[in-house]
Design an enzyme around this catalytic site. Structure first.
Site, PDB file in Angstrom:
ATOM      1  N   ASP A  43      38.345  12.317  47.999  1.00 11.74           N
ATOM      2  CA  ASP A  43      38.227  10.937  48.479  1.00 11.74           C
ATOM      3  C   ASP A  43      37.254  10.901  49.659  1.00 11.74           C
ATOM      4  OD1 ASP A  43      40.249  12.405  50.034  1.00 11.74           O
ATOM      5  OD2 ASP A  43      40.504  10.528  51.122  1.00 11.74           O
TER       6      ASP A  43
ATOM      7  N   GLU B  52      42.840  12.585  51.636  1.00 10.68           N
ATOM      8  CA  GLU B  52      42.754  13.212  52.961  1.00 10.68           C
ATOM      9  C   GLU B  52      42.291  12.225  54.010  1.00 10.68           C
ATOM     10  OE1 GLU B  52      41.207  15.571  56.364  1.00 10.68           O
ATOM     11  OE2 GLU B  52      40.184  14.067  55.152  1.00 10.68           O
TER      12      GLU B  52
END
Ligand code: BES
Length: 452
Positions: free
Chosen positions: A89, A151
């Site tokens: 991400d 994250e």
């Protein structure tokens, strides 16, 4: 494989690795609330396909959050197993007008690849893939690739994922390719990271907006009240004024001020805040920043007193501090300094542990040797980072036997999280080589590494 063979194999793989990195950058997978999470799904699928291509057993897993990808390949007899971590991400792009090119259309300029996630942390994923491709069927260690999908949004489901897949993820050595190198041409091992506490602070002084001419002068507006409260977070020198936050020990290296100013892009004449060495201020001491404010936009602001305003505060915690305690200290500070009896609401967002890593033992020796070779004789510098990777503390708890190597894919010019994020392609080639050499050295030192 000899070092020369590893070098040649990595060089052979680099064009394909670069093309796949570009494919990943084209997927705008942001895990934040309010973003289209179908892109995070697509990016997990793309990562899964890459890992399958490396001959790994792959599964996409989730535990109430965004999808993570786990790929495994068992160790040859007697060889250690290495967990290779990265995240797929990315941060939101912010103001698109500040990007010189489309954030999700990678382009090369002056030896750097520009795009959101080109460095943080899709380069981390591709460094792992490059190392695996270089070895092909002759991979000398067991691997478990763990590529997380949230994250940048606080890894909320990570602990559950780790608990659910603990056996699959167990490793002798953990390589977290999500940090920064000391400079272009100088590698680093990250040995301390700050923790984080983010919260929203809302001030209310009125039921509704009222005429600023009729009531101004006697009624406090919420925005002025909020700004006064926020101003108490630092003293005049710019040191954090919140009592009760820990201060860690100083680091071994310092940052030359001129270099630091230039890398930050500090506007001419603006002073640095805080006291002490730069590396203490940004690595081992707390920092507080106001990272957002909800208030009427100036273009639409009527002549009215603002009834409520909200700020988002981000506190970085020194290694050794505890996020729960720090959050309480912040809350108490805000309550104690609240101006004019205003109504205050503090709502926690992310919290994450800081950590310190004892960078000694055979796995660290293997990394230092691999880095020295990949950077043509330049030794790795042990650095702290002011940013946070909160789950490292969780890894330390869950896998106390494992050596945790936090390696760099960014350089100080990467501008991760900001506009025009980029990856230095020459350094990326070294990062890929260093990781392949590391796996080869970990395999060679099998016995001592497993004991570390
Ligand atoms: N790659 C960064 C961590 C980092 C920060 C490395 C600075 C090197 C220098 C990581 O992806 C990150 O941004 N973490 C977040 C954590 C937060 C969302 C809990 C951070 O530090 O803001």
């Amino acid at each position: 494989m000899s070092d020369a063979e590893v070098r040649a194999a990595v060089e052979r793989e680099l064009p394909g690795v670069r093309a796949d990195l570009e494919r990943l950058v084209r997927i705008p997978g942001v895990a934040f609330d309010g973003f289209d999470h179908s892109h995070v799904e697509r990016s997990a699928d793309a990562v899964a396909e890459l890992l399958r291509g490396c001959g790994l057993q792959v599964r996409i897993v989730r535990s109430g959050g965004q999808p993570a990808v786990i790929g495994t390949r068992p160790a040859p007899p007697g060889a250690p197993t290495v967990m290779l971590y990265a995240h797929h991400d990315v941060q939101p792009v912010g103001d698109r007008a500040r990007w010189e090119s489309d954030p999700f259309e990678p382009v090369e300029r002056d030896g750097r690849l520009y795009g959101r996630g080109a460095a943080d942390d899709k380069a981390g994923i591709m460094a792992h893939v490059a190392a695996l491709r270089a070895f092909g069927d002759a991979l000398p260690v067991g691997v478990v690739l763990f590529v997380e999908g949230e994250e940048e949004y606080g890894s909320e489901s990570l602990e559950r994922l780790l608990a659910e897949h603990r056996d699959l993820l167990a490793a002798d050595v953990i390589v977290i390719a999500d940090s920064v190198n000391w400079d272009v041409g100088v590698p680093a091992l990250t040995t301390s990271l700050r923790g984080i506490v983010n919260c929203f602070v809302e001030i209310r002084t009125l039921d509704q907006a009222v005429h600023s001419g009729m009531f101004g002068g006697a009624v406090p507006d919420a925005l002025t009240t909020l700004v006064r409260l926020l101003a108490t977070l630092h003293d005049d020198a710019g040191d954090v004024a919140v009592e009760g936050l820990s201060v860690g020990a100083g680091a071994a290296v310092d940052y030359p001020q001129e270099r630091f100013r230039a890398e930050a892009g500090l506007v001419d004449g603006v002073q640095l805040i805080g006291t002490g060495r730069i590396t203490d201020r940004i690595w081992t001491r707390p920092a507080v920043a106001v990272i957002g404010i909800d208030a009427p936009p100036t273009a639409e602001a009527p002549n009215a007193l603002v009834p409520a305003a909200r700020a988002k505060i981000s506190v970085r915690l020194a290694p050794g501090d505890d996020p729960k305690r720090a959050y309480r200290a912040l809350q108490e500070h805000l309550e104690r300094h609240l101006p004019w009896g205003a109504r205050l609401d503090v709502v926690a967002e992310h919290a994450g542990d800081p950590c310190a890593i004892d960078a000694s033992g055979p796995a660290f020796d293997a990394a230092r040797s691999a880095f020295r070779t990949a950077w043509d004789g330049t030794d790795a510098v042990d650095i702290g980072i002011g940013g946070s990777i909160p789950f490292i503390a969780t890894f330390q708890e869950m896998f106390p036997q494992a050596a945790i190597l936090v390696t760099g894919v960014e350089d100080p010019h990467s501008r991760a999280h900001g506009p025009n994020e980029s990856l230095h392609l020459g350094e990326f080639a070294r990062v890929c080589l260093a990781e392949a050499l590391l796996l080869s050295r970990l395999a060679d030192g099998t016995d001592s590494v497993s004991e570390s």
